[in-house]
Design an enzyme around this catalytic site. Structure first.
Site, PDB file in Angstrom:
ATOM      1  N   PHE A 125       0.867  -1.178   0.000  1.00  0.00           N
ATOM      2  CA  PHE A 125       0.000   0.000   0.000  1.00  0.00           C
ATOM      3  C   PHE A 125       0.916   1.244   0.000  1.00  0.00           C
ATOM      4  O   PHE A 125       1.859   1.313   0.788  1.00  0.00           O
ATOM      5  CB  PHE A 125      -0.862  -0.036   1.261  1.00  0.00           C
ATOM      6  CG  PHE A 125      -2.006   0.924   1.265  1.00  0.00           C
ATOM      7  CD1 PHE A 125      -3.126   0.693   0.487  1.00  0.00           C
ATOM      8  CD2 PHE A 125      -1.966   2.070   2.052  1.00  0.00           C
ATOM      9  CE1 PHE A 125      -4.197   1.578   0.500  1.00  0.00           C
ATOM     10  CE2 PHE A 125      -3.024   2.964   2.070  1.00  0.00           C
ATOM     11  CZ  PHE A 125      -4.140   2.715   1.288  1.00  0.00           C
TER      12      PHE A 125
ATOM     13  N   ASP B 107       1.887  -4.998   8.429  1.00  0.00           N
ATOM     14  CA  ASP B 107       0.744  -4.111   8.233  1.00  0.00           C
ATOM     15  C   ASP B 107      -0.477  -5.001   8.041  1.00  0.00           C
ATOM     16  O   ASP B 107      -0.624  -5.657   6.999  1.00  0.00           O
ATOM     17  CB  ASP B 107       0.955  -3.197   7.030  1.00  0.00           C
ATOM     18  CG  ASP B 107      -0.204  -2.218   6.862  1.00  0.00           C
ATOM     19  OD1 ASP B 107      -1.337  -2.549   7.293  1.00  0.00           O
ATOM     20  OD2 ASP B 107       0.009  -1.135   6.295  1.00  0.00           O
TER      21      ASP B 107
ATOM     22  N   TYR C 155     -11.216   0.711  10.586  1.00  0.00           N
ATOM     23  CA  TYR C 155     -12.395   1.074   9.795  1.00  0.00           C
ATOM     24  C   TYR C 155     -12.673   0.138   8.638  1.00  0.00           C
ATOM     25  O   TYR C 155     -13.642   0.303   7.926  1.00  0.00           O
ATOM     26  CB  TYR C 155     -12.273   2.516   9.276  1.00  0.00           C
ATOM     27  CG  TYR C 155     -10.999   2.828   8.523  1.00  0.00           C
ATOM     28  CD1 TYR C 155     -10.847   2.479   7.191  1.00  0.00           C
ATOM     29  CD2 TYR C 155      -9.935   3.481   9.152  1.00  0.00           C
ATOM     30  CE1 TYR C 155      -9.681   2.768   6.505  1.00  0.00           C
ATOM     31  CE2 TYR C 155      -8.771   3.772   8.472  1.00  0.00           C
ATOM     32  CZ  TYR C 155      -8.646   3.413   7.148  1.00  0.00           C
ATOM     33  OH  TYR C 155      -7.488   3.697   6.479  1.00  0.00           O
ATOM     34  N   LYS C 156     -11.809  -0.863   8.424  1.00  0.00           N
ATOM     35  CA  LYS C 156     -12.056  -1.828   7.348  1.00  0.00           C
ATOM     36  C   LYS C 156     -12.893  -2.967   7.935  1.00  0.00           C
ATOM     37  O   LYS C 156     -14.036  -2.763   8.278  1.00  0.00           O
ATOM     38  CB  LYS C 156     -10.729  -2.261   6.743  1.00  0.00           C
ATOM     39  CG  LYS C 156     -10.075  -1.097   5.973  1.00  0.00           C
ATOM     40  CD  LYS C 156      -8.689  -1.378   5.457  1.00  0.00           C
ATOM     41  CE  LYS C 156      -8.185  -0.150   4.695  1.00  0.00           C
ATOM     42  NZ  LYS C 156      -6.751  -0.185   4.452  1.00  0.00           N
TER      43      LYS C 156
ATOM     44  N   ARG D 244     -12.385  -5.533  -6.434  1.00  0.00           N
ATOM     45  CA  ARG D 244     -12.261  -6.284  -5.178  1.00  0.00           C
ATOM     46  C   ARG D 244     -13.649  -6.548  -4.627  1.00  0.00           C
ATOM     47  O   ARG D 244     -14.469  -5.633  -4.518  1.00  0.00           O
ATOM     48  CB  ARG D 244     -11.463  -5.482  -4.142  1.00  0.00           C
ATOM     49  CG  ARG D 244     -10.006  -5.321  -4.463  1.00  0.00           C
ATOM     50  CD  ARG D 244      -9.227  -4.769  -3.280  1.00  0.00           C
ATOM     51  NE  ARG D 244      -9.801  -3.566  -2.705  1.00  0.00           N
ATOM     52  CZ  ARG D 244      -9.175  -2.797  -1.814  1.00  0.00           C
ATOM     53  NH1 ARG D 244      -7.983  -3.136  -1.363  1.00  0.00           N
ATOM     54  NH2 ARG D 244      -9.748  -1.710  -1.346  1.00  0.00           N
TER      55      ARG D 244
HETATM   56  C1  LIG Z   1      -6.025   1.043   4.439  1.00  0.00           C
HETATM   57  C2  LIG Z   1      -4.576   0.845   4.612  1.00  0.00           C
HETATM   58  C3  LIG Z   1      -3.799   1.799   5.276  1.00  0.00           C
HETATM   59  C4  LIG Z   1      -4.447   3.073   5.726  1.00  0.00           C
HETATM   60  O1  LIG Z   1      -3.665   3.880   6.502  1.00  0.00           O
HETATM   61  P1  LIG Z   1      -4.351   5.067   7.324  1.00  0.00           P
HETATM   62  O2  LIG Z   1      -3.248   5.638   8.072  1.00  0.00           O
HETATM   63  O3  LIG Z   1      -5.433   4.464   8.147  1.00  0.00           O
HETATM   64  O4  LIG Z   1      -4.956   6.028   6.350  1.00  0.00           O
HETATM   65  C5  LIG Z   1      -2.446   1.528   5.476  1.00  0.00           C
HETATM   66  N1  LIG Z   1      -1.898   0.384   5.022  1.00  0.00           N
HETATM   67  C6  LIG Z   1      -2.630  -0.539   4.367  1.00  0.00           C
HETATM   68  C7  LIG Z   1      -1.997  -1.805   3.892  1.00  0.00           C
HETATM   69  C8  LIG Z   1      -3.980  -0.325   4.124  1.00  0.00           C
HETATM   70  O5  LIG Z   1      -4.701  -1.230   3.462  1.00  0.00           O
END
Ligand SMILES: *Cc1c(COP(=O)(O)O)cnc(C)c1O
Length: 427
Positions: free
Chosen positions: A128, A209, A234-235, A387
């Site tokens: 990401f 992560d 939040y996911k 997805r």
């Molecule tokens: C959604 C996601 C994030 C989001 O980071 P935020 O700091 O919450 O905006 C980070 N890493 C991965 C792999 C994600 O899927």
């Protein structure tokens, strides 16, 4: 083919012990919501916790720091202890604080310690982007060259990265590694235990992560000897947009002085002594920085209740069954051949698959729009990935069956061709 009937899907739903949880969610009218891996929906439990937090603020004022239930003063630790069973961790090794990216920074600032020729940070070519930006800035803060010191392990197929390749890249030039548990695009689940063990053998601390696995896949961080992990709430965890995130610090790293210290990480018993000498809190709590956002944290307390009631094992079992069912239906309906042109970008083995399926198509952007017009909410990732996350608390077999019929009907009718390709939604 014969077994893939609507009646069969409905029979599977009737036999599903988790089917009642759907009623705990606010599902937007008429939607099959398959985007719970990007933004989980609101539960009645989460909404009630926010109402309760507001009421306690209303009635207690500043007294809520100690007298609210739970006291706001120790909210990060309290919620950490509630998330801990979902990731297989002792309570004090988890804290709810910050955001995924901020937590990654907080841990890098403490535990990325470039020395001599050991300066590189290992990541993957499919990470990401926010993680990579964080690593580049951490290297630059130490006076390094991000182009040289952030090493992204290549992917052979553009979908997955081999654990063996990551391990082979853990050379004595590597000072730290950041690896996703589940690839955000393809849904590949990596072998966390194996990577954590390899890192320990080679003297490379590994941070996972887990944004795409927390609440989707059971973890055993303590048993696997994981160093660090971060994830968002939040996911799959359904705590709302920007909800306070999670962080895991294995007990062997407790007591280190945080690189981004703040008063919220101070020893709770002495925080209000207001002295200048640092004295870190016990466990992962020491990596908190500032005052926790009550209204972004309270919903997690409600949404976690569903996970505790259902149990991660049962949730994972149903999730695997739903994603397998989805992939099987797509193939058995002939959607991977002409004229449909879909393909599946997610590993088929249960042990290598997270909670979502990547359905690939050359025209994915427009098909995603056509799906939305039909009430199915997917998530599009450029250039070619749709997805679909059949989250087990919310989605049933009939939803999956219906979605696959939509994928077929959109191509049969050329329905996607009426949509323009514009800038896609970012969420
Ligand atoms: C959604 C996601 C994030 C989001 O980071 P935020 O700091 O919450 O905006 C980070 N890493 C991965 C792999 C994600 O899927």
């Amino acid at each position: 083919m014969g077994m893939h009937t609507l009646a069969d899907a409905q029979a599977r739903d009737r036999a599903d012990a988790l089917r009642g949880y759907r009623d705990r969610f606010h599902v937007p009218e008429g939607q099959i919501y398959l985007d719970g891996n990007s933004l989980g929906l609101l539960t009645r439990d989460a909404a009630a916790e926010v109402q309760r937090a507001l009421l306690q603020w209303q009635t207690l004022g500043i007294g809520g720091w100690l007298d609210a239930d739970p006291p706001w003063f120790t909210l990060g630790e309290e919620l950490g202890a509630l998330v801990a069973p979902l990731v297989g961790a002792e309570p004090a090794s988890v804290v709810v604080t910050g955001s995924t990216t901020v937590n990654l920074h907080a841990l890098l600032a403490t535990f990325y310690r470039p020395e001599g020729s050991r300066r590189k940070i290992l990541a993957t070519a499919l990470d990401f982007p926010s993680d990579i930006y964080a690593l580049q800035s951490a290297v630059a803060l130490h006076g390094g060259d991000p182009a040289r010191d952030v090493v992204q392990v290549a992917s052979d197929d553009g979908r997955t990265v081999d654990e063996a390749a990551i391990i082979a890249a853990m050379t004595d030039e590597v000072a730290f590694a950041v690896v996703p548990s589940v690839m955000y695009r393809s849904g590949q689940l990596l072998d966390i235990a194996r990577l954590a063990a390899a890192g320990r053998e080679r003297g490379v601390p590994v941070l996972f992560d887990c944004a795409h696995s927390a609440g989707a896949v059971p973890h055993a961080f303590d048993a696997w000897g994981v160093d660090f992990a971060v994830w968002c709430s939040y996911k799959y965890l359904n705590a709302g947009p920007g909800a306070t995130a999670g962080m895991y610090v294995n007990r062997r790293h407790w007591g280190a002085t945080p690189g981004l210290a703040g008063w919220w990480g101070y020893d709770k018993d002495r925080q209000f002594d207001m002295v200048y000498e640092w004295r870190g809190g016990a466990g992962a709590g020491a990596w908190q920085i500032g005052t926790p956002p009550l209204l972004a944290t309270a919903p997690l307390r409600g949404s976690l209740r569903l996970f505790h009631e259902a149990g991660m094992t049962a949730l994972r079992e149903k999730s695997l069954a739903l994603t397998a069912y989805l992939m099987t239906l797509i193939e058995d309906l002939g959607l991977c051949g002409e004229p449909y042109g879909y393909s599946i970008g997610t590993p088929r083995e249960d042990a290598r698959r997270g909670g979502h399926v990547a359905v690939e198509h050359a025209d994915a952007a427009r098909i995603a729009k056509a799906l939305r017009a039909r009430g199915v909410i997917p998530d599009f990732r450029a250039p070619n990935v749709i997805r679909l996350a059949p989250v087990p608390l919310l989605i049933g077999y009939e939803d999956v069956w219906t979605t696959v019929q939509h994928l077929k009907a959109i191509i049969d009718g050329g329905e996607h061709l009426q949509f323009t390709i514009g800038r896609e939604r970012v969420a």
